[in-house]
Design an enzyme around this catalytic site. Sequence first.
Site, PDB file in Angstrom:
ATOM      1  N   ASN A   9      34.479  21.556  15.067  1.00 48.69           N
ATOM      2  CA  ASN A   9      33.346  21.793  14.578  1.00 48.69           C
ATOM      3  C   ASN A   9      33.448  21.986  12.848  1.00 48.69           C
ATOM      4  O   ASN A   9      33.750  22.962  12.709  1.00 48.69           O
ATOM      5  CB  ASN A   9      32.688  23.257  15.074  1.00 48.69           C
ATOM      6  CG  ASN A   9      31.182  23.553  14.819  1.00 48.69           C
ATOM      7  OD1 ASN A   9      31.058  23.615  13.558  1.00 48.69           O
ATOM      8  ND2 ASN A   9      30.583  24.152  15.500  1.00 48.69           N
ATOM      9  N   ASP A  68      36.419  31.754  19.681  1.00 48.20           N
ATOM     10  CA  ASP A  68      35.237  31.504  20.675  1.00 48.20           C
ATOM     11  C   ASP A  68      34.301  32.422  20.264  1.00 48.20           C
ATOM     12  O   ASP A  68      34.641  33.733  20.208  1.00 48.20           O
ATOM     13  CB  ASP A  68      35.725  31.321  21.981  1.00 48.20           C
ATOM     14  CG  ASP A  68      34.708  30.736  22.974  1.00 48.20           C
ATOM     15  OD1 ASP A  68      34.165  29.810  22.445  1.00 48.20           O
ATOM     16  OD2 ASP A  68      34.780  30.950  24.139  1.00 48.20           O
ATOM     17  N   PHE A 148      24.171  27.100  11.675  1.00 45.34           N
ATOM     18  CA  PHE A 148      24.091  25.991  12.771  1.00 45.34           C
ATOM     19  C   PHE A 148      24.049  27.105  13.920  1.00 45.34           C
ATOM     20  O   PHE A 148      23.917  28.175  13.853  1.00 45.34           O
ATOM     21  CB  PHE A 148      25.514  25.422  12.625  1.00 45.34           C
ATOM     22  CG  PHE A 148      26.529  26.325  12.693  1.00 45.34           C
ATOM     23  CD1 PHE A 148      27.459  26.470  13.743  1.00 45.34           C
ATOM     24  CD2 PHE A 148      27.300  26.920  11.582  1.00 45.34           C
ATOM     25  CE1 PHE A 148      28.606  27.158  13.913  1.00 45.34           C
ATOM     26  CE2 PHE A 148      28.401  27.434  11.590  1.00 45.34           C
ATOM     27  CZ  PHE A 148      29.100  27.695  12.781  1.00 45.34           C
ATOM     28  N   ASP A 151      21.758  30.344  14.530  1.00 42.94           N
ATOM     29  CA  ASP A 151      21.277  30.956  13.401  1.00 42.94           C
ATOM     30  C   ASP A 151      19.948  31.049  12.943  1.00 42.94           C
ATOM     31  O   ASP A 151      19.426  32.298  12.486  1.00 42.94           O
ATOM     32  CB  ASP A 151      22.182  30.169  12.231  1.00 42.94           C
ATOM     33  CG  ASP A 151      23.667  30.540  11.987  1.00 42.94           C
ATOM     34  OD1 ASP A 151      23.939  31.494  12.898  1.00 42.94           O
ATOM     35  OD2 ASP A 151      24.314  30.053  11.246  1.00 42.94           O
ATOM     36  N   ARG A 177      31.807  36.000  12.951  1.00 42.02           N
ATOM     37  CA  ARG A 177      33.081  35.224  12.576  1.00 42.02           C
ATOM     38  C   ARG A 177      33.545  35.660  11.223  1.00 42.02           C
ATOM     39  O   ARG A 177      34.806  35.721  11.233  1.00 42.02           O
ATOM     40  CB  ARG A 177      32.748  33.733  12.443  1.00 42.02           C
ATOM     41  CG  ARG A 177      33.958  32.821  12.368  1.00 42.02           C
ATOM     42  CD  ARG A 177      33.557  31.490  12.449  1.00 42.02           C
ATOM     43  NE  ARG A 177      33.030  31.072  13.785  1.00 42.02           N
ATOM     44  CZ  ARG A 177      31.634  30.567  13.873  1.00 42.02           C
ATOM     45  NH1 ARG A 177      30.676  30.754  13.283  1.00 42.02           N
ATOM     46  NH2 ARG A 177      31.421  30.569  15.228  1.00 42.02           N
TER      47      ARG A 177
END
Length: 191
Positions: A9, A68, A148, A151, A177
């Site tokens: 990604n 993840d 992305f 979001d 994250r």
Amino acid sequence: MKLVFATNNLNKLKEVQEMLPNSIELLSLKDISCFDEIDETETTLEGNAKLKADYITNKFGYNCFADDTGLEVESLDGKPGVYSARFAGEPANSEKNMQKLLIDLENKSNKKAQFRTTVALNIDDKKFLFEGICKGEILTQKQGEKGFGYDPIFKPKGYQKSFAEMSSTAKNKISHRGIAIQKLVAFLKNY
């Protein structure tokens, strides 16, 4: 220090690259010529993060980390959770995932949700886990063009903007994250 981030990604890669100090050289799967599709077959975020990190370490021999992430919606009993990326089915499609989630929440007054990220680090034959959580709520419609995944429909608690309306710097300070990667970076500084 060289570390592989086990992801294909590019959005995630860019986001994480911005958070790491210059002392860490981040390698992508492409950089190590890994073009394998690593199936996320575990039923937990921790399991999938470990699976991806172990795959790279075992096959390529690199110190690496993998993550993840799941969006956990309270009124949907924690769904989509570990299945967030493919919530609307295969192939994975963020737009369809958001549409399905908004439809599933149409008749629900409780829009509370949280993003949760688990990072699995494999370094020098040792394994570590780091977690980041960002609480918030699901909006009734998309707001913003940045970011992305989910979001555009996720508004973090205490903020008036969706993740997709925030700069990457602002988002990285408070996101799931971002928090997990900050814990990883703090660990690596003292490693």
